[in-house]
Design a protein around this motif. Structure first.
Motif, mmCIF file in Angstrom:
data_model
loop_
_atom_site.group_PDB
_atom_site.id
_atom_site.type_symbol
_atom_site.label_atom_id
_atom_site.label_comp_id
_atom_site.label_asym_id
_atom_site.label_seq_id
_atom_site.Cartn_x
_atom_site.Cartn_y
_atom_site.Cartn_z
ATOM 1 N N LYS A 51 98.838 111.743 -5.933
ATOM 2 C CA LYS A 51 100.029 111.889 -5.092
ATOM 3 C C LYS A 51 100.873 110.616 -5.053
ATOM 4 O O LYS A 51 102.036 110.646 -4.628
ATOM 5 N N ASP A 52 100.308 109.499 -5.504
ATOM 6 C CA ASP A 52 100.968 108.210 -5.313
ATOM 7 C C ASP A 52 101.572 107.674 -6.605
ATOM 8 O O ASP A 52 100.889 107.567 -7.628
ATOM 9 N N GLU A 53 102.846 107.309 -6.545
ATOM 10 C CA GLU A 53 103.555 106.857 -7.752
ATOM 11 C C GLU A 53 102.978 105.574 -8.313
ATOM 12 O O GLU A 53 102.781 105.454 -9.529
ATOM 13 N N GLU A 54 102.694 104.586 -7.466
ATOM 14 C CA GLU A 54 102.166 103.321 -7.959
ATOM 15 C C GLU A 54 100.794 103.503 -8.589
ATOM 16 O O GLU A 54 100.479 102.877 -9.612
ATOM 17 N N ALA A 55 99.970 104.354 -7.993
ATOM 18 C CA ALA A 55 98.649 104.610 -8.555
ATOM 19 C C ALA A 55 98.762 105.200 -9.953
ATOM 20 O O ALA A 55 98.036 104.788 -10.879
ATOM 21 N N ILE A 56 99.675 106.147 -10.136
ATOM 22 C CA ILE A 56 99.855 106.770 -11.448
ATOM 23 C C ILE A 56 100.430 105.767 -12.444
ATOM 24 O O ILE A 56 99.975 105.678 -13.597
ATOM 25 N N LYS A 57 101.401 104.979 -12.023
ATOM 26 C CA LYS A 57 101.943 103.926 -12.898
ATOM 27 C C LYS A 57 100.831 102.993 -13.355
ATOM 28 O O LYS A 57 100.783 102.576 -14.521
ATOM 29 N N ASN A 58 99.932 102.662 -12.429
ATOM 30 C CA ASN A 58 98.867 101.712 -12.758
ATOM 31 C C ASN A 58 97.834 102.300 -13.719
ATOM 32 O O ASN A 58 97.206 101.559 -14.478
ATOM 33 N N ILE A 59 97.639 103.621 -13.688
ATOM 34 C CA ILE A 59 96.775 104.246 -14.699
ATOM 35 C C ILE A 59 97.340 103.994 -16.082
ATOM 36 O O ILE A 59 96.635 103.541 -17.000
ATOM 37 N N TYR A 60 98.618 104.303 -16.266
ATOM 38 C CA TYR A 60 99.253 104.099 -17.575
ATOM 39 C C TYR A 60 99.207 102.624 -17.978
ATOM 40 O O TYR A 60 98.966 102.289 -19.148
ATOM 41 N N LYS A 61 99.417 101.732 -17.004
ATOM 42 C CA LYS A 61 99.417 100.298 -17.296
ATOM 43 C C LYS A 61 98.035 99.811 -17.693
ATOM 44 O O LYS A 61 97.881 99.075 -18.684
ATOM 45 N N ALA A 62 97.007 100.210 -16.949
ATOM 46 C CA ALA A 62 95.647 99.745 -17.226
ATOM 47 C C ALA A 62 95.163 100.212 -18.594
ATOM 48 O O ALA A 62 94.466 99.482 -19.305
ATOM 49 N N LYS A 63 95.524 101.434 -18.961
ATOM 50 C CA LYS A 63 95.076 101.998 -20.239
ATOM 51 C C LYS A 63 95.980 101.607 -21.410
ATOM 52 O O LYS A 63 95.572 101.739 -22.562
ATOM 53 N N GLY A 64 97.200 101.161 -21.120
ATOM 54 C CA GLY A 64 98.174 100.983 -22.193
ATOM 55 C C GLY A 64 98.564 102.321 -22.782
ATOM 56 O O GLY A 64 98.712 102.469 -23.991
ATOM 57 N N ASP A 66 98.544 123.640 -3.367
ATOM 58 C CA ASP A 66 99.430 122.538 -2.998
ATOM 59 C C ASP A 66 100.385 122.141 -4.118
ATOM 60 O O ASP A 66 101.469 121.620 -3.844
ATOM 61 N N PHE A 67 99.995 122.357 -5.377
ATOM 62 C CA PHE A 67 100.825 121.833 -6.474
ATOM 63 C C PHE A 67 100.959 122.775 -7.669
ATOM 64 O O PHE A 67 101.472 122.380 -8.711
ATOM 65 N N THR A 68 100.496 124.013 -7.536
ATOM 66 C CA THR A 68 100.677 124.994 -8.609
ATOM 67 C C THR A 68 101.264 126.272 -8.013
ATOM 68 O O THR A 68 101.264 126.467 -6.791
ATOM 69 N N LYS A 108 104.163 123.136 -9.344
ATOM 70 C CA LYS A 108 105.045 123.171 -8.179
ATOM 71 C C LYS A 108 105.213 121.747 -7.682
ATOM 72 O O LYS A 108 104.272 121.141 -7.158
ATOM 73 N N SER A 109 106.387 121.182 -7.835
ATOM 74 C CA SER A 109 106.607 119.785 -7.474
ATOM 75 C C SER A 109 106.687 119.611 -5.965
ATOM 76 O O SER A 109 106.852 120.575 -5.213
ATOM 77 N N GLY A 110 106.561 118.367 -5.537
ATOM 78 C CA GLY A 110 106.687 118.048 -4.126
ATOM 79 C C GLY A 110 105.417 117.536 -3.480
ATOM 80 O O GLY A 110 105.465 116.943 -2.400
ATOM 81 N N TYR A 111 104.275 117.764 -4.127
ATOM 82 C CA TYR A 111 102.999 117.329 -3.557
ATOM 83 C C TYR A 111 102.397 116.198 -4.383
ATOM 84 O O TYR A 111 102.069 115.135 -3.862
ATOM 85 N N LEU A 112 102.258 116.406 -5.693
ATOM 86 C CA LEU A 112 101.794 115.352 -6.591
ATOM 87 C C LEU A 112 102.957 114.466 -6.986
ATOM 88 O O LEU A 112 104.127 114.848 -6.865
ATOM 89 N N ASN A 113 102.632 113.284 -7.489
ATOM 90 C CA ASN A 113 103.671 112.489 -8.116
ATOM 91 C C ASN A 113 104.032 113.114 -9.461
ATOM 92 O O ASN A 113 103.156 113.447 -10.255
ATOM 93 N N PRO A 126 93.575 115.152 -4.607
ATOM 94 C CA PRO A 126 93.661 115.430 -6.041
ATOM 95 C C PRO A 126 93.649 114.102 -6.797
ATOM 96 O O PRO A 126 94.419 113.193 -6.477
ATOM 97 N N ILE A 127 92.758 113.985 -7.769
ATOM 98 C CA ILE A 127 92.577 112.718 -8.488
ATOM 99 C C ILE A 127 92.998 112.900 -9.945
ATOM 100 O O ILE A 127 92.427 113.727 -10.660
ATOM 101 N N ALA A 128 94.010 112.144 -10.350
ATOM 102 C CA ALA A 128 94.389 112.112 -11.764
ATOM 103 C C ALA A 128 93.395 111.219 -12.484
ATOM 104 O O ALA A 128 93.101 110.113 -12.030
ATOM 105 N N ALA A 129 92.851 111.713 -13.607
ATOM 106 C CA ALA A 129 91.775 110.946 -14.243
ATOM 107 C C ALA A 129 91.746 111.165 -15.748
ATOM 108 O O ALA A 129 91.038 112.043 -16.243
ATOM 109 N N PRO A 130 92.512 110.360 -16.507
ATOM 110 C CA PRO A 130 92.317 110.340 -17.955
ATOM 111 C C PRO A 130 91.026 109.605 -18.278
ATOM 112 O O PRO A 130 90.369 109.060 -17.377
ATOM 113 N N SER A 131 90.636 109.570 -19.533
ATOM 114 C CA SER A 131 89.414 108.858 -19.906
ATOM 115 C C SER A 131 89.558 107.375 -19.582
ATOM 116 O O SER A 131 90.633 106.789 -19.711
#
Length: 348
Positions: A49-62, A81-83, A109-114, A144-149
């Motif tokens: 749900k959090d924009e900074e958290a999602i940005k940091n996933i992409y940043k940490a993984k490159g 909540d989001f579908t 369905k937008s509005g709940y997740l980032n 809800p937890i976004a979790a790539p490898s």
């Protein structure tokens, strides 16, 4: 910043009693990055749900930002909540295979997740892991937890705690250490936005298994890698730093001692063919034999990492498997690890 490590292996049946469980829960709720085990590979989890958290996933993984993330849940009720407009056919498959190693792409369905979670798409990938520790973490956090490898983008995915620490130590807040992963390759991803459905990423749950539950639900098995509706489609993945060559179809006779202009080689293949590999080539096992596909799934990423860490190795050879419905996920990962570089046995 040193990464926290929480060894929960002795608390697999009573995670709530782990002395530092509140630090883990608070970490997720405060939008930190925490690697968690699933039955497929370790995931790099953060609040979806959090924009900074999602940005940091992409940043940490490159990781490229157009590569979507999978949202992990512990209960189907979270989907509302989001579908939206999830079909009855999709619901049937969710009931059949969840919790387990399969992700479903459904209308978003937008509005709940980032919105960054979807990589700019109007669909979202979601799954419910079956790993005892991973699922209980999701229940306790109740987000809800976004979790790539949990690896650097493009590298072999992590099936052991040590893999995660090697790649992401000091880059993330913490790692939840559990027993080694069971499956060893990422979840099957099925695109359920139109019917018949399509496999967007193959995994241990095959098209045949899905069709057994819902006949004729998977017809077209081709994957369009230029439209990354699921992780692992568009970019080279699972690759060591040294070049990898796939031996298409595998070897059936002893390897030549002078392969590839006498470069120092490692060879990854089933234990049953080790006698065909000269002693001057480092042999790394991949399952028991050519029919042990589950064992090959389990061993693949660890084998690639072992080969990558050997001193003076200049090239990695990997034994290919007959391309069947049962090996499609395995060969998909090997193809990507090799960058689609391959030779027949007679070309070596």
């Amino acid at each position: 910043m040193e990464t926290y490590v929480w060894d929960v292996r002795k608390f697999v049946h009573n995670l709530a009693s782990y002395p530092h469980i509140n630090q883990i829960i608070d970490g997720y709720r405060q939008n930190q990055l925490i690697a968690l085990p699933t039955e497929t590979v370790y995931g790099l989890g953060a609040n979806a749900k959090d924009e900074e958290a999602i940005k940091n996933i992409y940043k940490a993984k490159g990781r490229p930002s157009d590569n979507p993330l999978i949202v992990h849940i512990h209960n189907k009720n979270q989907l509302k909540d989001f579908t939206e407009n999830i079909s009855e056919e999709t619901e049937l498959l969710m009931d059949a295979f969840w919790p387990g190693p399969i992700s479903f792409i459904v209308p978003y369905k937008s509005g709940y997740l980032n919105d960054r979670v979807t990589g700019g798409l109007n669909s979202v990938a979601v799954r419910m892991p079956s790993h005892a520790i991973g699922r209980e973490i999701l229940q306790l956090v109740n987000l809800p937890i976004a979790a790539p490898s949990a690896n650097l983008s493009g590298r072999p995915s992590p099936t052991k705690f040590e893999h995660v620490k090697h790649d992401l130590n000091t880059r993330i807040y913490g790692i939840i250490q559990a027993e080694d992963i069971d499956e060893g390759i990422e979840s099957t991803v099925i695109d359920c936005t139109t019917f018949p459905f399509k496999i967007a990423r193959p995994g241990s749950i095959t098209a045949e298994m899905i069709n057994e539950v819902l006949p004729n639900s998977i017809i077209d098995k081709k994957i369009d890698i230029n439209k990354p509706i699921a992780p692992g489609m568009k970019y080279q993945h699972y690759a060591p730093s040294q070049p990898v060559t796939l031996i298409e179809g595998g070897i059936t006779k002893p390897l030549d001692l002078n392969l590839l202009n006498s470069k120092k080689l490692a060879f990854i293949g089933p234990r049953s063919i080790e006698h065909l590999v000269p002693e001057n080539i480092k042999f790394i096992p991949l399952g028991k034999n050519k029919n042990d596909i589950k064992g090959a799934h389990h061993d693949l990423y660890d084998a690639l990492r072992i080969a990558d860490q050997l001193n003076d190795i200049e090239h990695i050879l990997i034994n290919g498997y007959e391309r069947t419905d049962q090996t499609v996920a395995l060969m998909n990962r090997i193809d990507k690890a090799s960058g689609h570089r391959f030779k027949g046995e007679d070309e070596l």
